[in-house]
Scaffold this active site. Structure first.
Site, PDB file in Angstrom:
ATOM      1  N   THR A  24       0.862  -1.182   0.000  1.00 12.95           N
ATOM      2  CA  THR A  24       0.000   0.000   0.000  1.00 12.95           C
ATOM      3  C   THR A  24       0.903   1.239   0.000  1.00 12.95           C
ATOM      4  OG1 THR A  24      -0.176   0.105   2.423  1.00 12.95           O
ATOM      5  CG2 THR A  24      -1.816  -1.204   1.242  1.00 12.95           C
ATOM      6  N   GLY A  25       0.458   2.281  -0.694  1.00  7.95           N
ATOM      7  CA  GLY A  25       1.326   3.440  -0.839  1.00  7.95           C
ATOM      8  C   GLY A  25       2.567   3.071  -1.635  1.00  7.95           C
ATOM      9  N   GLY A  26       2.366   2.288  -2.698  1.00 11.51           N
ATOM     10  CA  GLY A  26       3.503   1.765  -3.451  1.00 11.51           C
ATOM     11  C   GLY A  26       3.817   2.487  -4.740  1.00 11.51           C
ATOM     12  N   SER A  28       5.018   5.635  -4.982  1.00 15.17           N
ATOM     13  CA  SER A  28       6.078   6.637  -4.837  1.00 15.17           C
ATOM     14  C   SER A  28       6.894   6.329  -3.584  1.00 15.17           C
ATOM     15  CB  SER A  28       5.486   8.054  -4.746  1.00 15.17           C
ATOM     16  OG  SER A  28       4.658   8.171  -3.604  1.00 15.17           O
ATOM     17  N   GLY A  29       7.973   7.105  -3.391  1.00 13.16           N
ATOM     18  CA  GLY A  29       8.788   6.962  -2.181  1.00 13.16           C
ATOM     19  C   GLY A  29       9.381   5.578  -2.027  1.00 13.16           C
ATOM     20  N   SER A 149       7.911   5.137  12.205  1.00 15.12           N
ATOM     21  CA  SER A 149       8.794   6.287  12.001  1.00 15.12           C
ATOM     22  C   SER A 149       9.595   6.516  13.275  1.00 15.12           C
ATOM     23  CB  SER A 149       7.976   7.546  11.687  1.00 15.12           C
ATOM     24  OG  SER A 149       8.780   8.709  11.767  1.00 15.12           O
ATOM     25  N   TYR A 162       1.234  13.445  13.857  1.00 20.32           N
ATOM     26  CA  TYR A 162       1.826  12.412  12.993  1.00 20.32           C
ATOM     27  C   TYR A 162       2.599  11.399  13.830  1.00 20.32           C
ATOM     28  CZ  TYR A 162       5.328  10.386   9.844  1.00 20.32           C
ATOM     29  OH  TYR A 162       6.157   9.524   9.156  1.00 20.32           O
TER      30      TYR A 162
END
Length: 259
Positions: A24-26, A28-29, A149, A162
């Site tokens: 997921t969120g694949g 970019s970055g 993070s 965040y």
């Protein structure tokens, strides 16, 4: 790409043949970088994102072993549809990289309830239900990797909400690791520090972004940003090679949270 990076890439050729992975969120970055590493190693990878143009570009770069699906992890109906698509495309999964997330730079004093809710809807709730919806498709011995993070252990100004959402993910990693053990599924977290993905440039005014990057580099023990490929290799290790590890958080941060 440096010679070291080329050598690292060479060692993965064929390593992931026959593996099915969702990221997921694949688009970019380091989500995209991880997809590239796995596809280059022979895996079939399904990536998700919220922006169709970015997904289309990523799909074109990744090639025929990649599937791109527009999906918002904050939407339970989207996650239900995603699970159906994954079952249709792959049947079962060997790894799941729960990477979709958003960042918001806002002082504590001016953080709005709407912005706070959005952060938790995507980063915490979205990640939790991504695992819930896709866990039935994960095969025994598979690995789940969740992006946390270093902000979840460091008091960093401007990102308090965040950081809290990422701390929630650290807790979930432990809890889900315990709950999924009976299925033979490992759950671990990768905890990136300052990695040059371009997110600061996209989310802040240019002058503020440059000042923030300079400060982050100066404060990092290794005196540099990480490369997305360094995160990708850590994700691949946790997903496939760390077979006696679950519930752990692996920092990829130049020592920022450790020394």
């Amino acid at each position: 790409m440096t010679n070291f990076e080329k050598e690292q890439r060479a060692t993965t050729v064929g390593k992931f043949n026959g593996k099915n992975v969702v990221i997921t969120g694949g688009s970019s970055g380091f989500g995209f970088t991880t997809a590239k590493l796995l596809v280059d190693g022979g895996a079939r990878v399904l990536i998700t994102g919220r922006t169709q143009a970015t997904l289309d570009s990523a799909r074109e770069q990744l090639g025929k072993n990649a599937v791109a699906v527009r999906s918002d992890v904050a939407s339970l109906s989207d996650l239900d549809a995603l699970a159906g698509r994954v079952k249709e495309e792959f049947g079962t999964l060997d790894a799941l990289f729960v990477n979709a997330g958003i960042t918001r730079f806002e002082p504590f004093q001016s953080m709005s309830a709407d912005a706070y809710d959005e952060l938790f809807a995507v980063n915490a709730k979205g990640s939790y239900f991504t695992v819930q919806k896709l866990a039935p498709l994960l095969s025994e011995g598979s690995g789940v990797v969740i992006t946390t993070s270093v902000a979840n252990v460091l008091g960093i100004p401007m990102i308090s909400a965040y950081a809290a959402s990422k701390a929630a993910l650290r807790s979930m990693t432990r809890s889900l690791a315990r709950e999924l053990l009976p299925q033979g599924i490992r759950v671990n977290a990768v905890s990136p520090g300052p990695v040059d993905t371009g997110i600061l440039d996209r989310s802040m005014p240019a002058e503020a972004a440059e000042a923030t990057k300079a400060q982050m580099i100066a404060q990092n023990p290794m005196q540099r940003f990480g490369d997305p490929d360094e995160v990708a290799r850590a994700v691949a290790f946790l997903a496939f090679d760390a077979t006696f590890t679950t519930g752990a958080e692996f920092a990829v941060d130049g020592g920022a949270s450790q020394i």
